[in-house]
Design a protein around this motif. Sequence first.
Motif, short mmCIF file in Angstrom:
data_model
loop_
_atom_site.label_atom_id
_atom_site.label_comp_id
_atom_site.label_asym_id
_atom_site.label_seq_id
_atom_site.Cartn_x
_atom_site.Cartn_y
_atom_site.Cartn_z
N ILE A 141 37.98 47.74 50.47
CA ILE A 141 37.97 49.13 50.00
C ILE A 141 38.80 49.30 48.74
CG2 ILE A 141 38.80 51.46 50.56
CD1 ILE A 141 37.95 50.89 53.47
N PHE A 142 39.97 48.68 48.71
CA PHE A 142 40.89 48.90 47.59
C PHE A 142 40.79 47.85 46.49
CE2 PHE A 142 42.86 51.25 51.11
CZ PHE A 142 42.94 52.50 50.51
N LYS A 143 39.94 46.85 46.69
CA LYS A 143 39.74 45.87 45.63
C LYS A 143 38.91 46.50 44.51
CE LYS A 143 38.75 40.94 45.17
NZ LYS A 143 38.21 41.02 43.82
N LYS A 144 39.37 46.37 43.27
CA LYS A 144 38.69 47.04 42.16
C LYS A 144 37.28 46.51 41.94
CE LYS A 144 42.83 48.32 39.56
NZ LYS A 144 43.57 48.21 38.27
N ARG A 145 37.10 45.21 42.10
CA ARG A 145 35.78 44.62 41.89
C ARG A 145 35.37 43.88 43.16
NH1 ARG A 145 32.75 43.98 37.43
NH2 ARG A 145 31.31 42.23 37.28
N PRO A 146 34.16 44.14 43.66
CA PRO A 146 33.74 43.53 44.93
C PRO A 146 33.69 42.02 44.87
CG PRO A 146 31.87 44.55 43.81
CD PRO A 146 33.09 44.97 43.06
N SER A 147 33.90 41.43 46.03
CA SER A 147 33.86 39.97 46.15
C SER A 147 32.88 39.61 47.27
CB SER A 147 35.25 39.42 46.47
OG SER A 147 35.18 38.09 46.95
N ALA A 148 31.91 38.78 46.95
CA ALA A 148 30.92 38.37 47.95
C ALA A 148 31.60 37.69 49.14
CB ALA A 148 29.89 37.44 47.32
N GLY A 149 32.59 36.84 48.85
CA GLY A 149 33.28 36.12 49.91
C GLY A 149 34.01 37.05 50.86
N LEU A 150 34.69 38.06 50.32
CA LEU A 150 35.42 39.00 51.16
C LEU A 150 34.48 39.88 51.98
CD1 LEU A 150 38.30 40.09 48.76
CD2 LEU A 150 38.51 38.74 50.86
N VAL A 151 33.37 40.27 51.38
CA VAL A 151 32.39 41.09 52.11
C VAL A 151 31.79 40.29 53.27
CG1 VAL A 151 30.15 42.25 51.97
CG2 VAL A 151 31.84 42.58 50.16
N LEU A 152 31.47 39.02 53.02
CA LEU A 152 30.90 38.19 54.08
C LEU A 152 31.94 37.85 55.14
CD1 LEU A 152 28.63 35.81 51.97
CD2 LEU A 152 27.97 37.82 53.30
N ALA A 153 33.20 37.70 54.74
CA ALA A 153 34.26 37.48 55.72
C ALA A 153 34.41 38.70 56.61
CB ALA A 153 35.58 37.17 55.00
#
Length: 281
Positions: A106-118
């Motif tokens: 939510i607070f990460k400025k730019r999305p990360s595929a790895g974090l979303v999949l985690a």
Amino acid sequence: MAFSNPGFSQSPAFSEKGAAVIRQERAAAGQRPVEYNGMTAEQLQDLYTQPAAGPVETDRMTYEDTITKTVIAFAVVALGAAVGWFVPALAIVGAIAGFVLALVNIFKKRPSAGLVLAYSAAQGLFVGGISSIFEARFDGIVTQALLATASVFVVTLLLFRSGKIRASAKATKIFMIGMIGYAVFSLLNLGLMAFGANSNPWGLRGTDIPGTSIPIGFVLGILVILMAAYSLVLDFTNIKTGVERGAPRIYGWSAAFGLVMTVVWLYVEILRLLAILRGND
């Protein structure tokens, strides 16, 4: 929108100032509109006959690319759920990890595929674990909850695509008030159960409305499911906004994250509502 799924609301691609942010990102990346001045007729013809650029070439968010990312995210949820189903104790691990990863995304400025999949994997462990526990108590309840969740999602999507339902400022304000009220109720109910003030397995949710045999959880569950459906409308609206603004392709992962968050919430609420209704089974 004044309020929406936090998976979208914290992302500049879907905010009110998103258009300016997108222009700045593209300028920083050295992306410029194609200049046609000075080109020969042959060059223009070659340009015209070239295959249409896809999302990779344009680095723009599209419905097709967003759908692909969302399908991948839900596939990871399903894999995590399969593990959680056979090891229900992992539901606690999934819940804690999911909460932490949700805040990070939510607070990460730019999305990360790895974090979303985690995050999707953690939610899968949580969903699979609680589903296994509920299924052991109420035979067939998981199938019912899955079908109901899919039905709500598909009906909401079709109504949104047809233009029959749209997000509005007034409805969103009501939604925000409802969410705050629901959060306060949930915390109060959790406190009463934790301190033994309410012996019902569902706390206040399992208590009948005075003068009736209808549990509070039934009425509340219906209202919350409607709120979750409206949250889907907000999600679809944000995705539409991102595509129309030409948001960078990476923000498709923000869309996938937001949809996973909403659909998991919807599923859990339906599962709980069915369990309350089948409490005497």
